[in-house]
Design an enzyme around this catalytic site. Structure first.
Site, PDB file in Angstrom:
ATOM      1  N   TYR B  13      16.776   9.004   2.830  1.00  0.00           N
ATOM      2  CA  TYR B  13      16.014   8.483   1.685  1.00  0.00           C
ATOM      3  C   TYR B  13      15.946   9.520   0.562  1.00  0.00           C
ATOM      4  O   TYR B  13      16.205   9.207  -0.609  1.00  0.00           O
ATOM      5  CB  TYR B  13      14.618   8.097   2.159  1.00  0.00           C
ATOM      6  CG  TYR B  13      13.744   7.438   1.132  1.00  0.00           C
ATOM      7  CD1 TYR B  13      13.937   6.115   0.759  1.00  0.00           C
ATOM      8  CD2 TYR B  13      12.681   8.128   0.548  1.00  0.00           C
ATOM      9  CE1 TYR B  13      13.112   5.499  -0.168  1.00  0.00           C
ATOM     10  CE2 TYR B  13      11.847   7.518  -0.373  1.00  0.00           C
ATOM     11  CZ  TYR B  13      12.061   6.214  -0.725  1.00  0.00           C
ATOM     12  OH  TYR B  13      11.238   5.604  -1.640  1.00  0.00           O
ATOM     13  N   ASP B  37       4.517   0.239  -3.759  1.00  0.00           N
ATOM     14  CA  ASP B  37       4.618   1.568  -4.380  1.00  0.00           C
ATOM     15  C   ASP B  37       4.010   1.521  -5.772  1.00  0.00           C
ATOM     16  O   ASP B  37       4.684   1.106  -6.714  1.00  0.00           O
ATOM     17  CB  ASP B  37       6.076   2.005  -4.428  1.00  0.00           C
ATOM     18  CG  ASP B  37       6.222   3.465  -4.861  1.00  0.00           C
ATOM     19  OD1 ASP B  37       5.223   4.073  -5.303  1.00  0.00           O
ATOM     20  OD2 ASP B  37       7.336   3.992  -4.757  1.00  0.00           O
TER      21      ASP B  37
END
Lengths: 136, 136
Positions: B13, B37
């Site tokens: 990631y 997020d």
């Protein structure tokens, strides 16, 4: 939920743990709170189970050191820290207890979820003894 | 879910984000994945919305730097990091884009939840612009 109050609750959590004040920690939680420490293990539900959990935890002679700032998102806070077991400020206590595992450090991230009264309704801890525990 | 695979997915990631590879990041997720997020904002559901989100995010010229080790618990991972916007390795790109906010850093903690195939089914990010964003 006010940001400053959530940050203050996290600071209180560290201060109370490091003062071995299990009752004070328990009072940060709501009556119906749930603690999963670590996530994936059976939850402690309600203040009696939570008090018993922390009463045991603070007896380990552990000291918590926060790493980096508390993150806030909505009604939640997330924070990283290291658990120092059998060392740091409480060395004599740990030695007195003759801990079978000796000195170790555990890297943990916790999340708190707050209700409108500023009490923690859910705590989730992220750590695994096979990954995040270092014997010293 | 294997610990090493979860840790490798977190490392991927960071590597993919810092390579501005939005498609690579999207492929870490399951088809039905959900991204929040930060937590408390509307979720991105499914790969199309997730791809669109990361395509935008990597265009900001941000660079992610992990802080401390990845924590593992059950089928979840948690990790702390700092987002460097308009600075660090991608300075020229940020300047080219004429970012309106200038250089800044954001402190974030993310959690990943994995399925048995090793794909991320849920990502939750913890940060608040009024608390965790520092203008430099």
């Amino acid at each position: 939920m006010d940001h400053a109050k959530m940050q203050a609750a996290v600071q209180a959590y560290f201060d109370l743990f490091n003062a071995a004040d299990a009752e004070g920690i328990t009072n940060l939680y709501s009556d119906d709170a749930m603690v999963q420490d670590p996530y994936g293990t059976p939850a402690k539900n309600g203040k009696d189970e939570i008090r018993a959990f922390y009463s045991m935890a603070v007896k380990s002679g552990s000291h918590l050191v926060q790493e980096g700032p508390t993150r806030i998102a909505g009604n939640r806070a997330a924070f990283a820290f290291t658990v120092h077991v059998g060392g740091l400020t409480q060395e004599s206590k740990a030695v007195d207890m003759d801990l079978p595992m000796g000195k170790m450090q555990i890297d943990v991230i916790d999340t708190f979820e707050f209700n409108d009264d500023g009490k923690v309704t859910a705590m989730t801890a992220y750590w695994d003894p096979s990954v995040n525990l270092r014997k010293l």
